[in-house]
Scaffold this active site. Sequence first.
Site, short mmCIF file in Angstrom:
data_model
loop_
_atom_site.label_atom_id
_atom_site.label_comp_id
_atom_site.label_asym_id
_atom_site.label_seq_id
_atom_site.Cartn_x
_atom_site.Cartn_y
_atom_site.Cartn_z
N HIS A 117 3.85 -3.94 4.48
CA HIS A 117 2.55 -3.38 5.15
C HIS A 117 2.64 -1.94 5.89
O HIS A 117 3.65 -1.53 6.31
CB HIS A 117 2.31 -4.43 6.50
CG HIS A 117 1.18 -4.20 7.36
ND1 HIS A 117 -0.27 -4.32 6.90
CD2 HIS A 117 0.90 -3.40 8.55
CE1 HIS A 117 -1.00 -3.97 7.67
NE2 HIS A 117 -0.45 -3.29 8.64
N GLU A 182 7.74 3.44 1.50
CA GLU A 182 7.41 2.16 1.21
C GLU A 182 8.32 1.84 -0.41
O GLU A 182 8.74 0.62 -0.46
CB GLU A 182 5.89 1.71 0.79
CG GLU A 182 5.06 1.82 1.76
CD GLU A 182 3.37 1.07 1.65
OE1 GLU A 182 3.51 0.44 0.85
OE2 GLU A 182 2.54 1.82 2.10
C1 GRF Z 1 0.44 -0.43 -0.12
O1 GRF Z 1 0.09 0.51 1.14
C2 GRF Z 1 0.93 -1.84 0.63
O2 GRF Z 1 1.73 -1.42 1.81
C3 GRF Z 1 -0.31 -2.32 0.95
O3 GRF Z 1 -1.09 -2.26 0.03
C4 GRF Z 1 -0.73 -1.01 -0.66
C5 GRF Z 1 -0.55 -1.47 -2.16
O4 GRF Z 1 -0.32 -0.21 -2.80
N1 GRF Z 1 0.06 -3.79 1.29
P1 GRF Z 1 0.40 -0.45 -4.24
O5 GRF Z 1 -0.72 -1.38 -5.30
O6 GRF Z 1 1.70 -1.16 -4.38
O7 GRF Z 1 0.22 1.03 -5.00
#
Ligand code: GRF
Length: 208
Positions: A117, A182
């Site tokens: 998240h 992330e």
């Molecule tokens: C990311 O920002 C994640 O944290 C959220 O949705 C987005 C997904 O991005 N849950 P991706 O599809 O992995 O590029």
Amino acid sequence: MRQVTPPKRLRLAVLASGRGSNFLAIQEASQNGQLQADICLLISDQASAPALERARNLGIKALFIDPKAFPDRDAYESELVRHLQGEGIDFVVLAGYMRLVGRVILKAYQDRVLNIHPALLPSFPGLHAQRQAVEYGVKYSGCTVHFVDQGMDTGPIIRQAVVPVEENDTEDSLAERILVQEHQLYWQVLQLLAEGRVYIEGRKVYIV
Ligand code: GRF
């Protein structure tokens, strides 16, 4: 305190509704040997999700399973579980999956569904977490990898990464910097699981 899984090379399934940049980051870590795990399956609830094509281009089995083709969430999730178990999946990795996970998946994969998240939970759950953080005026935000329970972004927190919020940040500029974190945090948590270092007790997670 229980060990989530003993050390092993993990078989992962990614559930994604959109572009799949987290999927790619995990796949890259697996390919270059940083992560002892293999993404064996990608499932999307959106026929047009770029993640599907990205997975297929990499030779990873990718399925579009249309929730609208099922009478209710239990039936849809039973179909997902059939595919997950058919591939011998150890962990279900939500990466931009825009649905709440329900009881059927959570029963089949207790403590084995993860989500990322883009905020420091429990602050700013739900949609547009980065916009919520900018509008609230917090000085630090970031991202959280957590186990999934039936709530919205409420499960036990495994790890977080902090990202300072700049005074002139917009939703997009903050999202961009959080995304960089992330892409590191997710595979690192998966590697801790692969090493058998993650323990859980109640809603507390211990890394040993
Ligand atoms: C990311 O920002 C994640 O944290 C959220 O949705 C987005 C997904 O991005 N849950 P991706 O599809 O992995 O590029």
